[in-house]
Design a protein around this motif. Structure first.
Motif, PDB file in Angstrom:
ATOM      1  N   GLU A  55      16.492  -9.020 -12.946  1.00  0.00           N
ATOM      2  CA  GLU A  55      17.176  -8.750 -11.674  1.00  0.00           C
ATOM      3  C   GLU A  55      17.063  -7.277 -11.292  1.00  0.00           C
ATOM      4  OE1 GLU A  55      21.594  -8.599  -9.706  1.00  0.00           O
ATOM      5  OE2 GLU A  55      21.273 -10.054 -11.305  1.00  0.00           O
ATOM      6  N   THR A  56      17.285  -6.401 -12.258  1.00  0.00           N
ATOM      7  CA  THR A  56      17.175  -4.963 -12.000  1.00  0.00           C
ATOM      8  C   THR A  56      15.751  -4.608 -11.607  1.00  0.00           C
ATOM      9  OG1 THR A  56      18.950  -4.544 -13.574  1.00  0.00           O
ATOM     10  CG2 THR A  56      17.532  -2.673 -13.019  1.00  0.00           C
ATOM     11  N   SER A  57      14.770  -5.173 -12.309  1.00  0.00           N
ATOM     12  CA  SER A  57      13.361  -4.919 -11.989  1.00  0.00           C
ATOM     13  C   SER A  57      13.029  -5.350 -10.570  1.00  0.00           C
ATOM     14  CB  SER A  57      12.440  -5.654 -12.968  1.00  0.00           C
ATOM     15  OG  SER A  57      12.530  -5.093 -14.244  1.00  0.00           O
ATOM     16  N   GLU A  58      13.454  -6.533 -10.179  1.00  0.00           N
ATOM     17  CA  GLU A  58      13.140  -7.031  -8.837  1.00  0.00           C
ATOM     18  C   GLU A  58      13.776  -6.176  -7.758  1.00  0.00           C
ATOM     19  OE1 GLU A  58      10.850  -9.315  -7.909  1.00  0.00           O
ATOM     20  OE2 GLU A  58      10.388  -9.279 -10.039  1.00  0.00           O
ATOM     21  N   ARG A  59      15.021  -5.783  -7.968  1.00  0.00           N
ATOM     22  CA  ARG A  59      15.683  -4.914  -6.985  1.00  0.00           C
ATOM     23  C   ARG A  59      14.949  -3.586  -6.853  1.00  0.00           C
ATOM     24  NH1 ARG A  59      21.455  -4.430  -9.132  1.00  0.00           N
ATOM     25  NH2 ARG A  59      21.716  -3.015  -7.357  1.00  0.00           N
ATOM     26  N   MET A  60      14.545  -3.009  -7.992  1.00  0.00           N
ATOM     27  CA  MET A  60      13.837  -1.733  -7.950  1.00  0.00           C
ATOM     28  C   MET A  60      12.456  -1.889  -7.311  1.00  0.00           C
ATOM     29  SD  MET A  60      13.758   1.486  -8.354  1.00  0.00           S
ATOM     30  CE  MET A  60      15.165   1.949  -9.344  1.00  0.00           C
ATOM     31  N   LEU A  61      11.756  -2.957  -7.651  1.00  0.00           N
ATOM     32  CA  LEU A  61      10.424  -3.173  -7.074  1.00  0.00           C
ATOM     33  C   LEU A  61      10.481  -3.315  -5.558  1.00  0.00           C
ATOM     34  CD1 LEU A  61       8.905  -5.581  -9.708  1.00  0.00           C
ATOM     35  CD2 LEU A  61       7.998  -3.346  -9.073  1.00  0.00           C
ATOM     36  N   ILE A  62      11.443  -4.052  -5.055  1.00  0.00           N
ATOM     37  CA  ILE A  62      11.561  -4.209  -3.601  1.00  0.00           C
ATOM     38  C   ILE A  62      11.911  -2.875  -2.952  1.00  0.00           C
ATOM     39  CG2 ILE A  62      12.846  -5.331  -1.735  1.00  0.00           C
ATOM     40  CD1 ILE A  62      13.148  -7.752  -3.688  1.00  0.00           C
ATOM     41  N   ALA A  63      12.831  -2.128  -3.562  1.00  0.00           N
ATOM     42  CA  ALA A  63      13.216  -0.829  -3.000  1.00  0.00           C
ATOM     43  C   ALA A  63      12.026   0.126  -2.982  1.00  0.00           C
ATOM     44  CB  ALA A  63      14.377  -0.233  -3.802  1.00  0.00           C
ATOM     45  N   VAL A  64      11.280   0.215  -4.085  1.00  0.00           N
ATOM     46  CA  VAL A  64      10.104   1.087  -4.141  1.00  0.00           C
ATOM     47  C   VAL A  64       9.073   0.647  -3.113  1.00  0.00           C
ATOM     48  CG1 VAL A  64       8.103   1.697  -5.579  1.00  0.00           C
ATOM     49  CG2 VAL A  64      10.424   1.893  -6.508  1.00  0.00           C
ATOM     50  N   ASN A  65       8.845  -0.644  -3.008  1.00  0.00           N
ATOM     51  CA  ASN A  65       7.885  -1.150  -2.026  1.00  0.00           C
ATOM     52  C   ASN A  65       8.301  -0.750  -0.605  1.00  0.00           C
ATOM     53  OD1 ASN A  65       5.484  -3.027  -1.585  1.00  0.00           O
ATOM     54  ND2 ASN A  65       7.014  -3.856  -0.166  1.00  0.00           N
ATOM     55  N   GLU A  66       9.584  -0.893  -0.275  1.00  0.00           N
ATOM     56  CA  GLU A  66      10.060  -0.520   1.060  1.00  0.00           C
ATOM     57  C   GLU A  66       9.902   0.976   1.304  1.00  0.00           C
ATOM     58  OE1 GLU A  66      10.965  -2.300   3.678  1.00  0.00           O
ATOM     59  OE2 GLU A  66      10.604  -4.145   2.577  1.00  0.00           O
ATOM     60  N   LEU A  67      10.219   1.786   0.306  1.00  0.00           N
ATOM     61  CA  LEU A  67      10.085   3.233   0.479  1.00  0.00           C
ATOM     62  C   LEU A  67       8.628   3.644   0.672  1.00  0.00           C
ATOM     63  CD1 LEU A  67      12.697   4.485  -2.134  1.00  0.00           C
ATOM     64  CD2 LEU A  67      12.932   4.431   0.367  1.00  0.00           C
ATOM     65  N   LEU A  68       7.722   3.049  -0.097  1.00  0.00           N
ATOM     66  CA  LEU A  68       6.303   3.363   0.064  1.00  0.00           C
ATOM     67  C   LEU A  68       5.751   2.802   1.378  1.00  0.00           C
ATOM     68  CD1 LEU A  68       5.036   2.931  -3.597  1.00  0.00           C
ATOM     69  CD2 LEU A  68       5.404   5.077  -2.343  1.00  0.00           C
ATOM     70  N   THR A  69       6.256   1.656   1.799  1.00  0.00           N
ATOM     71  CA  THR A  69       5.868   1.123   3.108  1.00  0.00           C
ATOM     72  C   THR A  69       6.291   2.085   4.202  1.00  0.00           C
ATOM     73  OG1 THR A  69       5.978  -1.162   2.338  1.00  0.00           O
ATOM     74  CG2 THR A  69       6.155  -0.815   4.712  1.00  0.00           C
ATOM     75  N   ASN A  70       7.488   2.656   4.066  1.00  0.00           N
ATOM     76  CA  ASN A  70       7.947   3.646   5.046  1.00  0.00           C
ATOM     77  C   ASN A  70       7.020   4.856   5.086  1.00  0.00           C
ATOM     78  OD1 ASN A  70      10.095   2.080   5.835  1.00  0.00           O
ATOM     79  ND2 ASN A  70      11.607   3.184   4.617  1.00  0.00           N
ATOM     80  N   VAL A  71       6.520   5.280   3.938  1.00  0.00           N
ATOM     81  CA  VAL A  71       5.548   6.382   3.916  1.00  0.00           C
ATOM     82  C   VAL A  71       4.323   5.989   4.738  1.00  0.00           C
ATOM     83  CG1 VAL A  71       3.981   7.742   2.470  1.00  0.00           C
ATOM     84  CG2 VAL A  71       6.331   7.312   1.699  1.00  0.00           C
ATOM     85  N   CYS A  72       3.810   4.782   4.510  1.00  0.00           N
ATOM     86  CA  CYS A  72       2.622   4.317   5.239  1.00  0.00           C
ATOM     87  C   CYS A  72       2.869   4.256   6.745  1.00  0.00           C
ATOM     88  CB  CYS A  72       2.188   2.942   4.734  1.00  0.00           C
ATOM     89  SG  CYS A  72       1.514   2.931   3.072  1.00  0.00           S
ATOM     90  N   GLN A  73       4.061   3.869   7.140  1.00  0.00           N
ATOM     91  CA  GLN A  73       4.347   3.656   8.559  1.00  0.00           C
ATOM     92  C   GLN A  73       4.828   4.894   9.288  1.00  0.00           C
ATOM     93  OE1 GLN A  73       7.094   0.353   8.598  1.00  0.00           O
ATOM     94  NE2 GLN A  73       5.451  -1.136   8.404  1.00  0.00           N
ATOM     95  N   HIS A  74       5.435   5.840   8.576  1.00  0.00           N
ATOM     96  CA  HIS A  74       6.124   6.919   9.282  1.00  0.00           C
ATOM     97  C   HIS A  74       5.642   8.323   8.973  1.00  0.00           C
ATOM     98  CE1 HIS A  74       8.913   4.003  10.847  1.00  0.00           C
ATOM     99  NE2 HIS A  74       9.183   3.576   9.623  1.00  0.00           N
ATOM    100  N   THR A  75       4.694   8.496   8.067  1.00  0.00           N
ATOM    101  CA  THR A  75       4.195   9.843   7.804  1.00  0.00           C
ATOM    102  C   THR A  75       2.807   9.995   8.415  1.00  0.00           C
ATOM    103  OG1 THR A  75       3.172   9.303   5.674  1.00  0.00           O
ATOM    104  CG2 THR A  75       5.481   9.995   5.639  1.00  0.00           C
TER     105      THR A  75
END
Length: 152
Positions: A55-75
């Motif tokens: 559960e902890t792994s999945e929550r962290m993986l989704i959060a990291v994915n969203e943060l890196l997606t934000n880098v792709c979309q907004h930087t």
């Protein structure tokens, strides 16, 4: 994963530098959206090796994915059309932390997207998944820090 590990002479669009020590993983990326699945796989493997629960792994993986997606979309991209980012994931007492750093000093903003919009929910997703989050503006951009605690 092969794409992330090729040298710049072979494909400058997929350069990644990694370093891993017990309980800590650091990755510098020239990032494109199509690299995210490979990055998730690498992070997932480290979390598994460190004995982090599912559960902890999945929550962290989704959060990291969203943060890196934000880098792709907004930087802004570099001359190769890539977004520079770094990712630090650490096993800490009681959970896992991650820091995503990029070269854009604008802090994430929670917006209310249109009901049928396909984007605009990333920061809300991150804040809903993690137990703590902070943003620091640096001299070269920003750091977004998240913490996910272990569940018992």
């Amino acid at each position: 994963m092969k794409l992330l590990l090729e040298s710049p002479a072979q494909d400058a669009s997929s350069l990644a530098m990694t370093r891993s020590v017990q309980g800590q993983f650091d990755m510098g990326l020239n990032l494109k959206t199509e690299h995210l699945a490979a990055v998730r796989g690498i992070v997932r493997a480290h979390l598994h090796l460190w004995g982090v629960g599912d559960e902890t792994s999945e929550r962290m993986l989704i959060a990291v994915n969203e943060l890196l997606t934000n880098v792709c979309q907004h930087t802004g991209p570099d001359h190769n059309g890539l977004q520079m980012a770094s990712l630090l994931v650490q096993r800490v007492p009681g959970g896992v932390t991650a820091i995503v750093s990029d070269r854009d000093a604008r802090v994430p903003a929670q917006v209310v997207p249109a009901q049928l919009a396909e984007n605009g929910r990333g920061w809300r997703i991150v804040k809903g998944l993690v137990d703590d989050v902070s943003v620091s503006v640096t001299g070269t951009g920003k750091d977004v820090w998240v913490y996910v605690g272990e569940t018992t």
